[in-house]
Write an enzyme that holds these catalytic residues in place. Structure first.
Site, mmCIF file in Angstrom:
data_model
loop_
_atom_site.group_PDB
_atom_site.id
_atom_site.type_symbol
_atom_site.label_atom_id
_atom_site.label_comp_id
_atom_site.label_asym_id
_atom_site.label_seq_id
_atom_site.Cartn_x
_atom_site.Cartn_y
_atom_site.Cartn_z
ATOM 1 N N THR A 72 0.853 -1.197 0.000
ATOM 2 C CA THR A 72 0.000 0.000 0.000
ATOM 3 C C THR A 72 0.887 1.244 0.000
ATOM 4 O O THR A 72 0.670 2.181 -0.787
ATOM 5 C CB THR A 72 -0.918 -0.009 1.250
ATOM 6 O OG1 THR A 72 -1.802 -1.129 1.146
ATOM 7 C CG2 THR A 72 -1.725 1.266 1.370
ATOM 8 N N ASN A 152 -6.507 -9.691 -7.200
ATOM 9 C CA ASN A 152 -6.596 -10.308 -5.880
ATOM 10 C C ASN A 152 -7.962 -10.905 -5.567
ATOM 11 O O ASN A 152 -8.078 -11.763 -4.707
ATOM 12 C CB ASN A 152 -6.230 -9.287 -4.789
ATOM 13 C CG ASN A 152 -6.974 -7.980 -4.944
ATOM 14 O OD1 ASN A 152 -6.911 -7.344 -5.988
ATOM 15 N ND2 ASN A 152 -7.689 -7.582 -3.918
ATOM 16 N N GLN A 180 0.004 -9.956 -5.976
ATOM 17 C CA GLN A 180 -0.547 -11.320 -5.914
ATOM 18 C C GLN A 180 0.206 -12.306 -6.797
ATOM 19 O O GLN A 180 0.093 -13.514 -6.606
ATOM 20 C CB GLN A 180 -2.026 -11.317 -6.320
ATOM 21 C CG GLN A 180 -2.941 -10.634 -5.318
ATOM 22 C CD GLN A 180 -3.113 -11.421 -4.015
ATOM 23 O OE1 GLN A 180 -2.847 -12.613 -3.922
ATOM 24 N NE2 GLN A 180 -3.580 -10.728 -2.982
ATOM 25 N N SER A 200 4.632 -7.514 -1.550
ATOM 26 C CA SER A 200 4.288 -7.479 -0.126
ATOM 27 C C SER A 200 4.577 -8.860 0.458
ATOM 28 O O SER A 200 4.010 -9.861 0.005
ATOM 29 C CB SER A 200 2.803 -7.133 -0.003
ATOM 30 O OG SER A 200 2.441 -7.075 1.345
ATOM 31 N N ALA A 201 5.465 -8.903 1.480
ATOM 32 C CA ALA A 201 5.985 -10.184 1.968
ATOM 33 C C ALA A 201 4.916 -11.152 2.459
ATOM 34 O O ALA A 201 5.023 -12.361 2.264
ATOM 35 C CB ALA A 201 6.985 -9.908 3.102
ATOM 36 N N HIS A 202 3.867 -10.607 3.091
ATOM 37 C CA HIS A 202 2.897 -11.529 3.723
ATOM 38 C C HIS A 202 2.032 -12.275 2.716
ATOM 39 O O HIS A 202 1.275 -13.166 3.079
ATOM 40 C CB HIS A 202 2.042 -10.788 4.769
ATOM 41 C CG HIS A 202 1.054 -9.799 4.229
ATOM 42 N ND1 HIS A 202 -0.300 -9.997 4.291
ATOM 43 C CD2 HIS A 202 1.215 -8.596 3.636
ATOM 44 C CE1 HIS A 202 -0.939 -8.954 3.776
ATOM 45 N NE2 HIS A 202 -0.033 -8.095 3.361
ATOM 46 N N CYS A 328 -17.324 -4.430 3.045
ATOM 47 C CA CYS A 328 -18.212 -4.074 4.136
ATOM 48 C C CYS A 328 -17.801 -2.714 4.673
ATOM 49 O O CYS A 328 -16.677 -2.511 5.097
ATOM 50 C CB CYS A 328 -18.119 -5.121 5.227
ATOM 51 S SG CYS A 328 -19.393 -4.926 6.447
HETATM 52 N N1 PLP Z 1 -2.260 -4.851 -4.115
HETATM 53 C C1 PLP Z 1 -2.913 -6.022 -4.140
HETATM 54 C C2 PLP Z 1 -3.249 -6.630 -5.459
HETATM 55 C C3 PLP Z 1 -3.246 -6.676 -2.953
HETATM 56 O O1 PLP Z 1 -3.889 -7.847 -2.993
HETATM 57 C C4 PLP Z 1 -2.897 -6.063 -1.725
HETATM 58 C C5 PLP Z 1 -3.290 -6.690 -0.444
HETATM 59 O O2 PLP Z 1 -4.340 -7.290 -0.337
HETATM 60 C C6 PLP Z 1 -2.210 -4.840 -1.747
HETATM 61 C C7 PLP Z 1 -1.904 -4.267 -2.966
HETATM 62 C C8 PLP Z 1 -1.779 -4.154 -0.482
HETATM 63 O O3 PLP Z 1 -0.767 -4.893 0.149
HETATM 64 P P1 PLP Z 1 -0.304 -4.594 1.649
HETATM 65 O O4 PLP Z 1 -1.082 -5.537 2.507
HETATM 66 O O5 PLP Z 1 1.148 -4.906 1.681
HETATM 67 O O6 PLP Z 1 -0.587 -3.178 1.938
#
Ligand code: PLP
Length: 379
Positions: A72, A152, A180, A200-202, A328
């Site tokens: 983000t 995503n 993703q 994004s690592a997670h 939501c």
């Molecule tokens: N972009 C996509 C396609 C995502 O799926 C996500 C997270 O769901 C993000 C950006 C944001 O990632 P982060 O959780 O690292 O802010």
């Protein structure tokens, strides 16, 4: 009750090898990477080793990788700085992007008066590339195209090679949200024209709260967060050492083991689909199914029934964590912007199931068996 976790596109469990490495380092390696003494130098070398790993995987130069707290943050930084400092005054994007892209673009339109063009997408979420070509041909100002790699919510994979070629041919910047797809699909900056991408690592079994972006050397932008000289002045703040090391290890593991996990996940996905289609009434799938799709995501629409609205809740109390295809806000469920854009909104109930290397065929069977008690079965 043993719970089943089918929400890996939202976040994924950390790989044990990554966790072990991070906890070992946390215990002993506390030096600040900016300090010039022994402790600092070891931490610095760990940060730079991690940068090298990520750069090598992407085919990038070490100096083109920057660490952030999340994707983000990375997307905000890229889009806002491209407008502030690279002279971008027109952004072309798609309606199925992640909210951190769409809301940044809306902000830039409202606050900075930039021109925004939203591409049409087909029923699977593929952006209209003829429209992109004609917008680029007729552009009157510096343009940035922001289109994600893998969606995503519905898993559709965009034709980023062609998008990159169009951008290069018309002198536009190309920002691609690869959150993703990284670790699932090969991404290489020498094979596709990118100006910026992010991770994004997670999402690939790394820790939460750490991300990165790639920025092509030609487009260096000034800092977004001011302070010390970290990240070569680009992003001040003491580095998240353990997170950065964990992220690089997690990405390396995902890429090294990609083929084996891809095969496993394709098997699970295809078994899941075939049981759903054969045993449940009125099932529909969202996103590309035949060719370009993310194999860990399966977005399923169930028929509208009295109990359909309770589907997420019923899955949860039956021990299954999945994700709803709706947003939501203030307690009111609204259709997801992705489903609306692909013409799939309405009374049907959509659930996104997203799998990982840790899921099993037995779990897929259990989820289908439980769904059979919640939604009409085929006679
Ligand atoms: N972009 C996509 C396609 C995502 O799926 C996500 C997270 O769901 C993000 C950006 C944001 O990632 P982060 O959780 O690292 O802010």
């Amino acid at each position: 009750m043993t719970r089943i976790y089918f929400d890996n596109a939202s976040t994924s469990p950390i790989d044990q090898r990554v966790l072990d490495r991070m906890t070992e380092l946390m215990a002993v390696q506390y030096g600040n990477p900016s300090s010039i003494h022994h402790h600092g130098r070891i931490s610095r070398s760990l940060v730079e080793e991690s940068r090298r790993k990520i750069a090598t995987i992407l085919g990038a130069s070490i100096g083109e990788i920057f660490f952030t707290s999340s994707a983000t943050e990375a997307n905000n930084m890229i889009l806002k700085n491209a407008v502030r400092h690279l002279g971008v005054s027109h952004i072309i994007t798609s309606p199925t992007e992640h909210p951190c892209v769409l809301n940044s673009v809306s902000y830039l339109k409202e606050e900075q008066g930039i021109q925004v063009s939203i591409l049409a997408v087909d029923q699977y979420g593929n952006p209209d590339l003829d429209q992109l070509n004609s917008l680029l041909q007729n552009r009157s100002s510096n343009c940035l195209v922001s289109i994600m790699h893998g969606n995503n919510e519905i898993g559709t994979v965009s034709d980023i090679k062609t998008i990159g070629e169009l951008c290069a041919a018309h002198g536009a910047l190309f920002h691609c949200d690869t959150v993703q797809s990284l670790g699932k699909v090969s991404v290489n900056v020498n094979e596709t024209y990118f100006s910026f991408l992010c991770g994004s690592a997670h999402k690939f079994h790394g820790p939460k709260g750490v991300g990165f972006f790639y920025m092509n050397m030609d487009n260096i932008i000034p800092p977004y967060i001011h302070g010390g000289a970290q990240e070569r002045n680009m992003r001040a703040g003491t580095e998240n050492l353990y997170g950065i090391v964990g992220m690089a290890d997690a990405l390396e593991i995902s890429v090294n083991e990609m083929a084996q996990h891809k095969e496993h996940l394709l098997r699970l996905r295809s078994h899941f689909k075939s049981r759903l289609s054969n045993e449940l009434e009125g099932i529909e799938y969202n996103g590309n199914q035949e060719d370009a799709f993310l194999y860990h995501i399966l977005s399923v629409s169930f028929p509208a029934t009295d109990k359909a609205d309770m589907l997420m809740f019923n899955l949860d109390i039956s021990g299954i964590s999945a994700s709803s295809g709706s947003a939501c806000s203030s307690g009111i469920e609204a259709d997801s912007h992705v489903l609306v854009a692909t013409g799939k909104s309405g009374s049907r109930k959509t659930i996104r199931f997203s799998l990982s290397k840790y899921n099993t065929l037995a779990e897929v069977d259990e989820v289908v068996d439980k769904l059979k008690t919640m939604t009409p079965v085929r006679s």
